[in-house]
Design an enzyme around this catalytic site. Structure first.
Site, PDB file in Angstrom:
ATOM      1  N   CYS A 152     107.627  31.397  96.078  1.00  0.00           N
ATOM      2  CA  CYS A 152     106.363  30.650  96.026  1.00  0.00           C
ATOM      3  C   CYS A 152     105.155  31.535  96.318  1.00  0.00           C
ATOM      4  O   CYS A 152     104.069  31.308  95.775  1.00  0.00           O
ATOM      5  CB  CYS A 152     106.409  29.453  96.974  1.00  0.00           C
ATOM      6  SG  CYS A 152     106.687  29.892  98.706  1.00  0.00           S
TER       7      CYS A 152
ATOM      8  N   HIS B 198     105.227  28.632 103.064  1.00  0.00           N
ATOM      9  CA  HIS B 198     105.254  28.088 101.709  1.00  0.00           C
ATOM     10  C   HIS B 198     103.845  28.196 101.141  1.00  0.00           C
ATOM     11  O   HIS B 198     102.882  27.774 101.769  1.00  0.00           O
ATOM     12  CB  HIS B 198     105.716  26.633 101.730  1.00  0.00           C
ATOM     13  CG  HIS B 198     105.816  26.022 100.382  1.00  0.00           C
ATOM     14  ND1 HIS B 198     106.724  26.460  99.447  1.00  0.00           N
ATOM     15  CD2 HIS B 198     105.115  25.026  99.792  1.00  0.00           C
ATOM     16  CE1 HIS B 198     106.579  25.744  98.333  1.00  0.00           C
ATOM     17  NE2 HIS B 198     105.601  24.871  98.522  1.00  0.00           N
TER      18      HIS B 198
ATOM     19  N   HIS C 162      89.067  16.147  96.462  1.00  0.00           N
ATOM     20  CA  HIS C 162      88.292  14.902  96.471  1.00  0.00           C
ATOM     21  C   HIS C 162      88.212  14.439  97.920  1.00  0.00           C
ATOM     22  O   HIS C 162      89.127  13.776  98.416  1.00  0.00           O
ATOM     23  CB  HIS C 162      88.955  13.824  95.610  1.00  0.00           C
ATOM     24  CG  HIS C 162      88.695  13.989  94.155  1.00  0.00           C
ATOM     25  ND1 HIS C 162      89.543  14.675  93.333  1.00  0.00           N
ATOM     26  CD2 HIS C 162      87.660  13.582  93.395  1.00  0.00           C
ATOM     27  CE1 HIS C 162      89.063  14.676  92.108  1.00  0.00           C
ATOM     28  NE2 HIS C 162      87.911  14.016  92.119  1.00  0.00           N
TER      29      HIS C 162
END
Length: 171
Positions: free
Chosen positions: A119, A34, A42
């Protein structure tokens, strides 16, 4: 941005220090990988944009939504890797363009097809600003071979279990 970088498959924690904005991060699933695009970092929280084709159970075209999710919610404990290997053939867009293009697509409906528009295509279209998509042949996941190997392993396991169950039968 990591240029021309394809890492080995590894744990999420191992991959964290290597991830950069605009990278294609692949998540190893049983028969495919995927793909997603990194849009925010962050600390240890990595956010990706991806197409969820898991609901597509056929080869026919379906509609799938584009999502923005924390990578830790998408990878489900599977191995992950950076796969920017197509950089050798096509120069990627700049990081800001990749991230902005990905974020603009969040919430949109993506015309999903398991083979022709999946994807992997979505992620590479974003990284390389390629509206036509990329060649499936240049993709290094040999999912047909993986499927064959998985099927052989399953048959081998079933044969071993059958043999084990028969060895202990006393008449």
């Amino acid at each position: 941005m990591n240029l021309n970088k394809t890492t080995k498959w590894m744990s999420y924690e191992e991959l964290l220090p290597e991830i950069r904005l605009g990278d294609i991060v692949e998540i190893k699933r049983p028969f495919y990988a995927h793909a997603s695009i990194v849009v925010d970092i962050h600390g240890k929280k990595i956010t990706v944009v991806h197409v969820d084709g898991n609901k597509a159970r056929t080869l026919v075209t379906t509609r799938s939504n584009v999502h923005q999710d924390p990578l830790e919610d998408v990878y489900h404990g599977d191995d992950v890797r950076i796969n920017n290997g197509f950089d050798k053939e096509v120069p990627p867009s700049d990081v800001d363009s990749i991230v902005e293009a990905a974020k603009r697509r969040v919430g949109q409906v993506y015309k999903y097809h398991l083979i022709e528009q999946n994807c992997q295509h979505f992620a590479t279209q974003l990284r390389y600003n390629d509206k036509e998509g990329w060649s499936w042949e240049s993709h290094d996941l040999n999912w047909v071979e993986e499927l064959r190997k998985h099927d052989e392993e399953r048959k081998r396991q079933e044969a071993m279990e059958k043999q084990a169950s028969q060895c202990c039968i006393v008449s």
